[in-house]
Design an enzyme around this catalytic site. Structure first.
Site, PDB file in Angstrom:
ATOM      1  CB  ALA A 272       3.814   7.274  -0.063  1.00 12.42           C
TER       2      ALA A 272
ATOM      3  CB  ALA B 197      -0.930   0.006   1.216  1.00 19.69           C
ATOM      4  CB  SER B 198       1.043   4.213   0.810  1.00 24.99           C
ATOM      5  OG  SER B 198       1.092   5.625   0.735  1.00 24.99           O
ATOM      6  N   GLY B 199       3.416   3.715  -0.527  1.00 22.51           N
ATOM      7  CA  GLY B 199       4.728   3.544  -1.137  1.00 22.51           C
ATOM      8  C   GLY B 199       4.957   2.128  -1.618  1.00 22.51           C
TER       9      GLY B 199
END
Length: 581
Positions: A573, A375-377
């Site tokens: 992130a 997730a995110s990064g």
């Protein structure tokens, strides 16, 4: 005379040191290279799973510790047992729980694949919660210990909010984020869910619950509605679980052979703790085609990879880029799989890894395989891959940015302390630890975050062959399950590492049925490394495992990571703090 005695003592010391070193070398070689365990004919493989499931096994002297098995060790052991002529049956005994469900699904898929061999596999529960039962139902039969309840009650998620505690100590959280669903900041800023936060949490929880119900219903020959109704009446006493058709029998483990009609000799068992070291992990001189599997496990940060005492593994952008270059330049490596188990972290470090992934995809087939979390990064670094594979329960997406700090000037006041600064420059004290951001500083940070978010969205659009507007509509920090992500076009296929390797073989033009050698990164630690750094952080991690549950470690690690692992003011992130159970 005294001088001679001194020389003699030095020589004895050197001899002892050499002897110890040689003994250590031989021990490490034996532990590291393993070899096929001795398995007698008509043996039963007993796989007992407990606690969390890691992605990467510790190396060197770390194997002297009793460490949890890796996902790949479990999957590979089932694959080998499938064709091992000396293994006539398998007993799977799940125990303990993991914070997330992606790895559990991967093992369940491996159990279903093993069943195609025609050999019996029995699920045995000394304790049965949702994850344990979910795994066991993939087997031919499920048996429950006669004195153990079957604790099926549903699926709950928990999120910790710190605002009330921060208020009590006079600390002021000042966090900014892009996207209503980028709720990592909510942990610090709020005392409860925002409307968007609750909507996302309910969506994730509901989809994972539906996945669990559907799998159990299919395995037990029931409808989804019947399984939901059963969850409404749990937990079950052992006899009640049997009467409801949730298990096939009540038995102690030594009674399984007779009750389940297992073939072979009940006294001939091979334990998974030894069987798991007999596979091919790429440390081989085989002439078979080679595929590199690069593990990106943990929070993403700049610099070299390492181990954080609370969070565990940390993915260093420099280290991962080095592995990608090494695999890319190795002519014997036909394709590369990036295996991701990360909630994200530094946006800057993620972008550095993204760049190396971009360079790699133009040289060789590149597949991203998502574990529990990407997730995110963790999603950002997967974007350049030719294909992205996720488990239905993988938590992914979370395209968004958060930045901020906790100003503890009020806390210092309560303690009678005063921290003052001398600075030169209008924004020199932007990251002051004692006060919130000024309006001008907030404006600067917002512009920086918006630029980072726009870059994230643009690169996601390029990677997924769509428009920034389309990505923004499903981004805004929102976390999705792998199944939801596939429906939204964020991933290409559902499956685990085995499926990702199959795709890598396909894109490399290899025969799908051909065996390949897997080259693993991080590589096995050298003998010198094992001697000079024998524990590699394992002792502290094992102590943390003993003291805290998986959920508690995950909570403490993620909550404190922004203060320990990242630079002040660094855009992050990173996904929200979600703990499933």
């Amino acid at each position: 005379m005294a001088q001679r005695k001194g020389v003699a003592l030095v020589l004895v010391f050197i001899a002892v040191a050499v002897l110890v070193s040689l003994t250590g070398l031989l021990l490490i070689v034996a532990l590291a290279t393993g070899g096929e365990p001795a398995v007698r004919a008509n043996s039963t493989l007993v796989i007992r799973l407990g606690g969390t499931l890691d992605e990467v096994a510790p190396g060197g002297f770390s194997r002297l510790f009793v460490s949890p098995p890796t996902v790949r060790e479990v999957v590979d052991s089932l694959r080998r047992a499938k064709t091992d002529g000396n293994v006539s049956a398998v007993i799977l005994a799940p125990g303990g729980t993991a914070p997330f469900w992606g790895k559990v699904q991967e093992i369940r898929d491996a159990v279903l694949d093993f069943k195609t061999s025609g050999k019996p596999i029995v699920g045995y529960l000394e304790y049965g919660g949702e994850q344990e039962y979910y795994l066991a139902t993939a087997c031919d039969h499920v048996y429950l210990m006669p004195t153990s309840p079957l604790e099926l009650t549903g699926l709950a998620s928990y999120e910790l909010f710190l605002r009330g505690a921060l208020d009590k100590i006079g600390a002021v959280p000042d966090m900014l984020h892009i996207g209503a669903y980028k709720t990592a900041a909510n942990t610090y800023m709020d005392k409860t869910y925002t409307a968007a936060h609750r909507e996302m949490a309910e969506s994730l929880n509901g989809d994972l619950y539906d996945q669990m119900v559907s799998a159990i219903a299919e395995a037990r020959g029931k409808t989804a509605d019947e399984v939901r109704a059963m969850f409404e009446h749990g937990p079950y006493l052992p006899q009640d679980a049997l009467d409801a058709g949730l298990v096939d029998g009540l038995a102690y483990r030594d009674e399984l052979y007779e009750r389940a009609g297992l073939p072979g000799d009940a006294d001939r068992t091979v334990d998974f703790s030894s069987y798991r070291y007999g596979g091919d992990d790429g440390f081989t001189f085989s002439s078979r085609p080679r595929i590199a599997v690069i593990y990106a496990v943990g929070l993403i940060a700049s610099g070299d990879s390492g181990t954080d005492p609370m969070q565990g593994d940390v993915v260093g952008s420099d280290t991962l880029a080095r592995y990608l270059r090494r695999a890319r330049e190795d002519r014997s490596v036909r394709a590369i799989v990036l295996r991701i188990d990360s909630p994200g972290g530094s946006a800057i470090a993620s972008d550095a890894i993204w760049r190396e992934m971009e360079r790699t995809r133009s040289a060789k087939p590149l597949i991203a395989s998502m574990s529990d979390l990407a997730a995110s990064g963790g999603y950002y670094i997967a974007l350049p891959a030719h294909a992205i594979v996720a488990e239905p329960a993988t938590l992914t997406g979370s395209i968004g940015v958060v930045v901020g700090k906790v100003a503890y000037g009020g806390t210092l006041d309560k303690l009678g302390l005063n921290l003052e600064a001398v600075s030169t420059g209008r924004y020199a004290e932007m990251d002051s630890p004692v006060r919130p951001f000024t309006p001008d500083e907030r404006q600067k940070l917002t512009a920086m975050m918006q630029a980072t978010y726009d870059t994230f969205v643009r690169k996601a659009a390029e990677g997924r062959h769509t428009t920034p507007a389309a990505i923004d509509a499903i981004a805004r920090g929102r976390v999705w399950t792998g199944r939801q992500a596939k429906a939204n076009g964020l991933v290409d296929e559902l499956g685990g590492l085995t499926r990702a390797i199959a795709l890598a073989k396909e894109r490399a033009g290899l025969d799908p049925a051909a065996d390949v050698s897997i080259v693993v990164y991080p590589p096995r630690r050298s003998l010198f490394d094992a001697l000079t750094q024998p524990f590699d952080g394992t002792s502290s991690r094992l102590a943390m495992r003993a003291a805290l549950t998986a959920e508690e470690r995950q909570a403490l690690g993620l909550l404190t990571a922004p203060l320990r692992l990242f630079r002040r003011g660094e855009p992050l992130a990173i996904m929200p703090n979600v703990y499933l159970r």
